[in-house]
Every structure is written in C-alpha cells, then in structure tokens.
Design a protein around this motif. Structure first.
Motif, short mmCIF file in Angstrom:
data_model
loop_
_atom_site.label_atom_id
_atom_site.label_comp_id
_atom_site.label_asym_id
_atom_site.label_seq_id
_atom_site.Cartn_x
_atom_site.Cartn_y
_atom_site.Cartn_z
N SER A 20 -82.35 17.78 88.87
CA SER A 20 -82.37 18.24 90.04
C SER A 20 -81.97 19.46 90.64
CB SER A 20 -81.07 17.16 90.67
OG SER A 20 -81.57 15.81 90.98
N LYS A 30 -74.88 18.00 82.86
CA LYS A 30 -73.77 17.47 82.20
C LYS A 30 -74.24 17.24 80.75
CE LYS A 30 -70.42 13.72 82.82
NZ LYS A 30 -69.99 12.68 83.34
N THR A 89 -73.05 14.09 89.00
CA THR A 89 -73.81 15.00 89.07
C THR A 89 -74.86 14.77 90.21
OG1 THR A 89 -75.05 14.05 87.23
CG2 THR A 89 -73.66 16.05 86.76
N VAL A 138 -66.28 10.68 92.08
CA VAL A 138 -65.96 11.03 90.50
C VAL A 138 -64.94 10.45 89.99
CG1 VAL A 138 -67.06 13.65 90.71
CG2 VAL A 138 -64.63 13.21 91.31
N PRO A 139 -64.62 10.29 88.52
CA PRO A 139 -63.78 9.62 87.83
C PRO A 139 -62.35 10.21 88.13
CG PRO A 139 -65.51 9.97 86.34
CD PRO A 139 -65.77 10.65 87.72
N SER A 156 -62.25 7.60 91.18
CA SER A 156 -62.42 6.32 90.99
C SER A 156 -61.09 5.84 89.98
CB SER A 156 -63.81 5.93 90.49
OG SER A 156 -64.16 6.87 89.11
N ARG A 157 -60.69 6.97 89.59
CA ARG A 157 -59.44 6.66 88.39
C ARG A 157 -58.30 7.47 88.56
NH1 ARG A 157 -63.43 7.07 82.93
NH2 ARG A 157 -65.28 6.36 83.97
N TYR A 204 -64.27 3.66 94.99
CA TYR A 204 -65.79 4.02 95.08
C TYR A 204 -66.28 4.36 96.52
CZ TYR A 204 -66.87 2.13 90.31
OH TYR A 204 -66.87 1.65 89.04
N GLY A 236 -77.28 9.73 92.80
CA GLY A 236 -76.15 9.87 91.46
C GLY A 236 -76.79 8.54 90.78
N TYR A 290 -80.44 7.45 89.04
CA TYR A 290 -80.95 7.01 87.81
C TYR A 290 -79.71 7.17 86.61
CZ TYR A 290 -82.65 11.65 87.91
OH TYR A 290 -83.00 13.00 87.82
P1 NAP Z 1 -69.58 10.56 86.55
O1 NAP Z 1 -69.02 11.78 86.62
O2 NAP Z 1 -69.20 9.30 85.54
O3 NAP Z 1 -69.14 10.09 88.05
C1 NAP Z 1 -69.69 8.77 88.61
C2 NAP Z 1 -69.01 8.33 89.55
O4 NAP Z 1 -69.42 6.96 90.31
C3 NAP Z 1 -67.60 7.59 88.91
O5 NAP Z 1 -66.36 7.68 89.64
C4 NAP Z 1 -67.83 6.06 88.56
O6 NAP Z 1 -66.43 5.41 88.80
C5 NAP Z 1 -68.42 6.17 89.85
N1 NAP Z 1 -69.00 4.85 90.00
C6 NAP Z 1 -69.59 3.80 88.86
N2 NAP Z 1 -70.46 2.87 89.30
C7 NAP Z 1 -70.46 3.02 90.64
C8 NAP Z 1 -70.97 2.23 91.86
N3 NAP Z 1 -71.67 1.09 91.45
N4 NAP Z 1 -71.02 2.61 92.98
C9 NAP Z 1 -70.28 3.66 93.29
N5 NAP Z 1 -69.73 4.36 92.57
C10 NAP Z 1 -69.67 4.02 91.16
O7 NAP Z 1 -71.44 10.55 86.80
P2 NAP Z 1 -72.34 11.38 85.75
O8 NAP Z 1 -71.88 11.12 84.42
O9 NAP Z 1 -72.32 12.68 86.24
O10 NAP Z 1 -73.42 10.34 86.31
C11 NAP Z 1 -74.27 10.73 87.43
C12 NAP Z 1 -75.51 9.94 87.38
O11 NAP Z 1 -76.16 10.45 88.54
C13 NAP Z 1 -76.36 9.99 86.28
O12 NAP Z 1 -76.70 8.57 85.81
C14 NAP Z 1 -77.53 10.81 86.44
O13 NAP Z 1 -78.68 10.41 85.62
C15 NAP Z 1 -77.53 10.72 87.93
N6 NAP Z 1 -78.16 11.60 88.51
C16 NAP Z 1 -79.24 11.51 89.40
C17 NAP Z 1 -79.84 12.44 89.96
C18 NAP Z 1 -81.44 12.30 90.86
O14 NAP Z 1 -81.45 11.05 90.72
N7 NAP Z 1 -81.95 13.20 91.25
C19 NAP Z 1 -79.63 13.81 90.09
C20 NAP Z 1 -78.18 13.88 89.47
C21 NAP Z 1 -77.65 13.03 88.68
P3 NAP Z 1 -66.00 4.68 87.16
O15 NAP Z 1 -66.76 5.52 86.34
O16 NAP Z 1 -64.54 5.12 87.26
O17 NAP Z 1 -66.26 3.38 87.45
#
Ligand code: NAP
Length: 311
Positions: free
Chosen positions: A81, A101, A163, A193-194, A222-223, A231, A258, A311
C-alpha cells in the motif's frame, strides 16, 4: 446527495513482468517505541521511469523480490500500500513510499517435530535494503480505495488496524497538507494496534490533530497494560459522539484497511446503528449480520460510500 466520484486512475502502467528500477531514498523505523514488531517507512525514488507521476494516494505498487520460488520460477510480485499522498514524498509524484512490517514467524509441520524460523520472501528483503539500493517495482494497482475528486464534499471516517494505516498516512496528508490549503472536512482516523508502542507515525498524526481542529486521531489498544482490551469496532460503538452522528450523515465516506476480518465487527456495528444499507450492498431479503457467519459477512460488497482493503 450524489454518490462520490473517484475520477480517472492509472493502473498497471509498469507490469510486474517488465518492472522498472527504483532506488531506496529512505528507510526509517516508524513505530512509537520499543516493540516486538519492526515496521519501516520505506521511500523509493522512481524518477525517470514510467511509474513517476502515475499513482494516487490509496493505490498500491508492486515489489519484485529477487530469487526463485520452490518451483524454480521467479518470485511473483508482492503488493504494498502506498503511504504517500498523490504528489509523493517529494511533491512531484516521483518518490513512492510504503509502511513495511518485518514478517517473523515460526513454521511448524503438523504431526512432526519440524519447526523453524519463517521470514517470508519480500517484506524482510525490502526492510533490509539501504539508502541507494536498487529495487524492482511495478504498478500502480487499485482503482477504488481512493479519495473522491471533490474532497470537501465529504467527511471521512478512516479505520485501520496495524499496517493498514499506510494508505491513511497518504490520504490524511493529502487532505490536510494540500498545496491549495487544508481541507475543512471533518476527518476521524481510528487506528487499532496491539500495544501503545506499536503506533505508527504517531507523532506526525498527533501534530496534525493539534494543528487542525477538524482532524481527530483515535488510538485503540488491544492488549493494554491495564484496562480493557479494545478493538476498533467496539471503540466506534462506544464513542457515540462523533461516530454515530457521522456515520448517519450522507456526506460521510467510510474507509476500512488492515487485518482480514476487521470488517466483520464494523459491518455489524453499521447494522446496529441502522446505517448498514448506506455503506453495504445487502441482499434485498435482508441479512441479520449479528447472526450471520463471518465468511458470509466478509463476502458482502461495500456500497459507494464505503471503501475496504483487507488481507
Ligand atoms: P497488528 O500490528 O497485529 O495489529 C492488528 C490489530 O488489530 C491488533 O490490535 C489486533 O488485536 C486487532 N485485531 C485483530 N482481529 C481484529 C478484528 N477482527 N477486528 C478488529 N481488530 C482486530 O497488525 P499487522 O501485523 O500490521 O497486520 C495488519 C494487516 O493489515 C495485515 O494482514 C496486512 O496484510 C493488512 N494490510 C492490508 C493492507 C491493504 O489491504 N491495502 C495494507 C496494509 C496492511 P490482537 O492481535 O490483540 O487480537
């Protein structure tokens, strides 16, 4: 009120099979503090290539990682993105950026003791690149996750997890730091975010919210060390003012980006607030989202005022 228009958008000007060479001009950590995660803001100069000046905030670009997959074929393109406004990091649309990330995971095989570190193919490669390094890029991609052509005709609720903040850095920047002056629209950004230390671009968003009375920055942890897990959807349900009023306003555009599955809670809250029909294409016979299976909810298509990238 008429539906939002998104205007012309260029797609696949540079195809992954014939990528162009970009050059890393910035790679800096963009998290708030020490965290178990590593996220970098990475900027790539594409000047002099057909990609320059083609992308809009909210679109993605491709990175072609070096090497081959397990079948001996070159790795496929990975999409990232764009986290810059349409005019890029340089003001001329020649420097594109993303929020990357590092992937750090453990692979473990079922029914055996095999387990090893899994670091993926592209994100760690991209995060390892240094100033001046070359990288193969393609794009742009995406035709719907965009700001409208008449930005001041709308108000905005941007909801991100992790992200998923990337496109909103570009969009909020585009609305508030426009060369013709800042937008007067009401803009709310909700980021989940966590841990507090995982917040990305936090100082920049806080600074913008202090300088622009119409921009509101909401952080949802979230944590937490103390207190309740939260959330983004719960936060919006519980923060009645301004969200319930805003979501009921037909000027409002809702953007969701996200983690896969985050739209489930948000779609349910839209139904609870009685506005699901304004943002979602629901079946004519109706659908009780509280009762519906997650897999059914995830397949619901957003309507004109709702933009979803997960995704
Ligand atoms: P992260 O740091 O793990 O943060 C995600 C947050 O969302 C955490 O606080 C998590 O809580 C919470 N969460 C989990 N399930 C949820 C739900 N059903 N509803 C609401 N909140 C929820 O995130 P990350 O590792 O950066 O991952 C971000 C995701 O976004 C990835 O899968 C990435 O592929 C995607 N993304 C997509 C795009 C796009 O589509 N263009 C762009 C960028 C990123 P807990 O973990 O505490 O449960």
């Amino acid at each position: 009120m008429s539906e939002p228009q998104f205007g012309e958008v260029q797609m696949h000007v540079v195809k992954p099979k014939a990528p162009v060479i970009g050059r890393i001009v910035e790679s800096t950590p963009c998290m708030k503090g020490r965290s178990a995660s590593y996220v970098r803001h990475i900027a790539i100069d594409v000047s002099g290539t057909p990609l320059a000046g083609t992308f809009r905030a909210g679109q993605s670009f491709g990175v072609i990682p070096p090497g081959e997959n397990e079948k001996g074929k070159p790795h496929a393109v990975r999409l990232y993105s764009i986290s810059a406004p349409t005019w890029g990091e340089d003001g001329k649309g020649c420097v594109v950026s993303t929020t990357c990330k590092r992937l750090i995971d453990e692979y473990s095989a079922p029914d055996s003791d095999e387990h090893h570190l899994f670091t993926g193919v592209c994100s760690n490669y991209l995060c390892d690149l240094k100033f001046g390094d070359e990288v193969l890029v393609s794009g742009p991609a995406g035709k719907r996750f965009l700001l409208p052509t008449e930005p001041s005709a709308h108000n905005y609720v941007f909801v991100a997890t992790g992200t998923g903040i990337a496109p909103f850095r570009g969009m909020v920047g585009e609305l508030l730091e426009h060369p013709d002056g800042p937008s007067g629209s009401e803009i709310h950004l909700v980021i989940g975010v966590p841990y507090g230390t995982d917040l990305m671009y936090d100082d920049w968003f806080r600074d913008l919210s202090e300088r622009h009375a119409n921009f509101h920055y909401h952080t949802v942890i979230s944590r937490p060390d103390v207190g309740r897990r939260m959330y983004v959807d719960q936060y919006i349900v519980e923060t009645e003012d301004p969200f319930h009023r805003m979501l009921a306003d037909e000027r409002t555009l809702l953007y969701i980006c996200g983690i896969e599955g985050m739209q489930v809670g948000i779609y349910r809250l839209l139904q609870t607030l009685g506005v699901a029909g304004s943002y979602l294409k629901l079946p004519e016979e109706g659908l009780d989202l509280a009762e519906a299976d997650h897999s059914v909810i995830k397949r619901i298509k957003p309507a004109a005022r709702c933009m979803v990238e997960v995704y």
